[in-house]
Design a protein around this motif. Sequence first.
Motif, PDB file in Angstrom:
ATOM      1  N   ASP A 266       1.060  -1.419  -0.030  1.00  0.00           N
ATOM      2  CA  ASP A 266      -0.153  -0.085   0.552  1.00  0.00           C
ATOM      3  C   ASP A 266       0.615   1.245  -0.167  1.00  0.00           C
ATOM      4  O   ASP A 266       0.928   2.604   0.629  1.00  0.00           O
ATOM      5  CB  ASP A 266      -1.171  -0.122   1.025  1.00  0.00           C
ATOM      6  N   GLY A 267       1.757   1.170  -1.022  1.00  0.00           N
ATOM      7  CA  GLY A 267       2.613   2.007  -0.953  1.00  0.00           C
ATOM      8  C   GLY A 267       3.192   2.496   0.530  1.00  0.00           C
ATOM      9  O   GLY A 267       4.705   3.453   0.408  1.00  0.00           O
ATOM     10  N   ARG A 268       4.486   1.892   1.349  1.00  0.00           N
ATOM     11  CA  ARG A 268       4.695   2.087   2.076  1.00  0.00           C
ATOM     12  C   ARG A 268       5.883   0.310   2.464  1.00  0.00           C
ATOM     13  O   ARG A 268       5.520  -0.387   1.562  1.00  0.00           O
ATOM     14  CB  ARG A 268       3.716   1.019   3.644  1.00  0.00           C
ATOM     15  N   LEU A 269       6.631   0.901   2.933  1.00  0.00           N
ATOM     16  CA  LEU A 269       8.337  -0.281   2.530  1.00  0.00           C
ATOM     17  C   LEU A 269       8.075  -1.043   4.525  1.00  0.00           C
ATOM     18  O   LEU A 269       8.699   0.088   5.291  1.00  0.00           O
ATOM     19  CB  LEU A 269       9.768   0.576   2.281  1.00  0.00           C
ATOM     20  N   TRP A 296      10.947   5.630  -2.402  1.00  0.00           N
ATOM     21  CA  TRP A 296      12.340   4.307  -2.675  1.00  0.00           C
ATOM     22  C   TRP A 296      12.013   3.205  -3.316  1.00  0.00           C
ATOM     23  O   TRP A 296      12.024   2.599  -4.537  1.00  0.00           O
ATOM     24  CB  TRP A 296      13.002   4.826  -2.124  1.00  0.00           C
ATOM     25  N   GLY A 297      11.149   2.496  -2.284  1.00  0.00           N
ATOM     26  CA  GLY A 297      10.225   0.989  -2.509  1.00  0.00           C
ATOM     27  C   GLY A 297       9.945   1.004  -4.193  1.00  0.00           C
ATOM     28  O   GLY A 297      10.030  -0.025  -5.115  1.00  0.00           O
ATOM     29  N   LYS A 298       8.755   1.414  -4.551  1.00  0.00           N
ATOM     30  CA  LYS A 298       8.443   2.010  -5.789  1.00  0.00           C
ATOM     31  C   LYS A 298       9.470   1.546  -6.809  1.00  0.00           C
ATOM     32  O   LYS A 298       8.953   1.224  -7.897  1.00  0.00           O
ATOM     33  CB  LYS A 298       7.474   3.194  -6.063  1.00  0.00           C
TER      34      LYS A 298
END
Length: 310
Positions: A266-269, A296-298
């Motif tokens: 959900d857009g979190r890392l 960064w994760g995306k």
Amino acid sequence: MTAKIWFFGTGGFAARCLEEIASKLRPQLVVTAPPSVAGRGLKTRSMPVEESALKLELPLRHAAAVNRDEELIRLYESEKPALILVIDFGQKIGEPWLSGPRCGCINIHPSLLPRYRGAAPVQRALMNGETEAGVSLFRLVEKMDAGPVWLQGRCAVDPEENAGGLLERMAVAGARLFTENVASLLDGTAALTPQDEALATVAAKIGKSEARLDLALGARKLHDLVRGLCPVPGAYVTFRGRRVKILETRVARRSDAESGELFAEDGRLFLGTPQGALELLTVQPEGKKPMAAGDWGKGLRLEKGETLDA
């Protein structure tokens, strides 16, 4: 107030103290380390206290070895300051300074002495998960941070607070304690209390090896390490062969990740540990500026089960 006060300091904590103190009480002289030469271009860089002193238009002198600076010692003998504030100076203070000024050399130290004596009191306190911190004003003696305590202030530590933020609070609190109470020191009515050596602990300088996160410590301890090491030197991990600084985290309410696993949701890392997971909030990939960890994760296109480098 007619008594002369000198200020010895170098680093960022000292600079912040100086700015706060000078708004109420202007030192007659500021002594700091000479500019350093750093970087690939070998550029000259002024110390934080020098920058603050120049901005405040305070008299300034450089001293690379204050105990052997004959010109500065001669000036001291001529001017006879009643008190010298020595804060975050980076040089061990000896004679004639320790016993010369009538009111001695006073230090503002960001811990509740005798706990956390040494170079990294705020960092160590946060790394140890302390829920209370403080600042101590004490008179310098030959032994490091062991002199009698004049004043102390206490505060609660926010569980998300980092070393940079807490140092800022301690600098302001310590400076205000000094300006509000310095008259008692100058008129001889201040009481100084010897420290209890049995309660003394040491806050050693942060070693380079401590900045790399050891996942075996678990999410809660790692979170405390990250905030204790932020903003400098910055905790880090290595991923896909490159170093990534971890600047801000949160202990996650989940325990379903493998240790070392890096995964987005959900857009979190998130980062798995043997005892829970960390949500990464702000990171700094090698060669780049700090950025939101989710962004960064995306860009990583993580594979399922992908882990940090060993």
